[in-house]
Structure formats: structure tokens, C-alpha cells
Write a protein that holds these residues in place. Structure first.
Motif, mmCIF file in Angstrom:
data_model
loop_
_atom_site.group_PDB
_atom_site.id
_atom_site.type_symbol
_atom_site.label_atom_id
_atom_site.label_comp_id
_atom_site.label_asym_id
_atom_site.label_seq_id
_atom_site.Cartn_x
_atom_site.Cartn_y
_atom_site.Cartn_z
ATOM 1 N N ALA A 21 109.241 -18.686 29.743
ATOM 2 C CA ALA A 21 109.335 -19.713 28.706
ATOM 3 C C ALA A 21 110.562 -19.404 27.859
ATOM 4 O O ALA A 21 110.682 -18.323 27.296
ATOM 5 N N ILE A 22 111.476 -20.364 27.775
ATOM 6 C CA ILE A 22 112.709 -20.186 27.020
ATOM 7 C C ILE A 22 112.603 -20.993 25.736
ATOM 8 O O ILE A 22 112.343 -22.190 25.759
ATOM 9 N N ASP A 23 112.828 -20.309 24.613
ATOM 10 C CA ASP A 23 112.779 -20.952 23.309
ATOM 11 C C ASP A 23 114.120 -21.632 23.049
ATOM 12 O O ASP A 23 115.171 -21.013 23.151
ATOM 13 N N THR A 24 114.088 -22.930 22.698
ATOM 14 C CA THR A 24 115.327 -23.670 22.475
ATOM 15 C C THR A 24 115.829 -23.547 21.048
ATOM 16 O O THR A 24 116.967 -23.896 20.775
ATOM 17 N N GLY A 25 115.005 -23.066 20.137
ATOM 18 C CA GLY A 25 115.418 -22.910 18.754
ATOM 19 C C GLY A 25 115.038 -24.082 17.869
ATOM 20 O O GLY A 25 115.043 -23.966 16.654
ATOM 21 N N ARG A 33 107.469 -24.314 18.119
ATOM 22 C CA ARG A 33 108.796 -24.302 18.738
ATOM 23 C C ARG A 33 108.794 -25.031 20.075
ATOM 24 O O ARG A 33 107.817 -25.009 20.810
ATOM 25 N N LEU A 34 109.915 -25.655 20.366
ATOM 26 C CA LEU A 34 110.104 -26.332 21.633
ATOM 27 C C LEU A 34 110.507 -25.301 22.680
ATOM 28 O O LEU A 34 111.479 -24.568 22.491
ATOM 29 N N THR A 35 109.745 -25.194 23.779
ATOM 30 C CA THR A 35 110.032 -24.225 24.828
ATOM 31 C C THR A 35 110.185 -24.938 26.168
ATOM 32 O O THR A 35 109.599 -25.988 26.403
ATOM 33 N N LEU A 36 110.968 -24.341 27.027
ATOM 34 C CA LEU A 36 111.161 -24.831 28.386
ATOM 35 C C LEU A 36 110.543 -23.835 29.350
ATOM 36 O O LEU A 36 110.728 -22.629 29.201
ATOM 37 N N ARG A 37 109.801 -24.322 30.337
ATOM 38 C CA ARG A 37 109.245 -23.455 31.371
ATOM 39 C C ARG A 37 110.152 -23.531 32.588
ATOM 40 O O ARG A 37 110.391 -24.594 33.134
#
Length: 60
Positions: A21-25, A33-37
Motif C-alpha cells: 500500500a503506497i501512501d499518496t500524501g 489517507r488516500l492509498t494505492l494498492r
């Protein structure tokens, strides 16, 4: 305490952690927080690789 050997080979690209999971900030309206899997493209998200003996041999 002894460690048991792993029976399946681990993907060398992701080291067995195929989904991250990458946190977009940026944040949503509720403060989360908006995260990308993202999944590993080498092992298609399984975390394991096919052993070399399982591959089909072509040629002589």
C-alpha cells in the motif's frame, strides 16, 4: 527455536511481499489517507515463483 524451511520459492522481485500500500500524501474529507494498492508484476501477486523444474523445456 528452529526455523522450518520454506517449501515454495519466494519471488526474488518482491521477497514474498507481493501487495503493498503506497501512501499518496493526500487525505479524504474524513481525514483518512488516500492509498494505492500495487501488486508485484513478476509473480502476479502470489509472492511465489514457479520452480525451474516446472518450466517447459523447448528444443533438444
Amino acid at each position: 527455536m528452529p526455523q522450518h524451511a520454506q517449501n515454495t520459492p519466494v519471488c526474488r522481485d518482491c521477497d514474498g511481499f507481493p501487495v503493498v500500500a503506497i501512501d499518496t500524501g493526500t487525505r479524504h474529507d474524513d481525514g483518512t489517507r488516500l492509498t494505492l494498492r500495487v501488486t508485484c508484476q513478476a509473480c502476479k501477486g502470489t509472492g511465489h515463483t514457479v520452480p525451474a523444474s516446472g518450466l517447459a523445456r523447448v528444443g533438444r
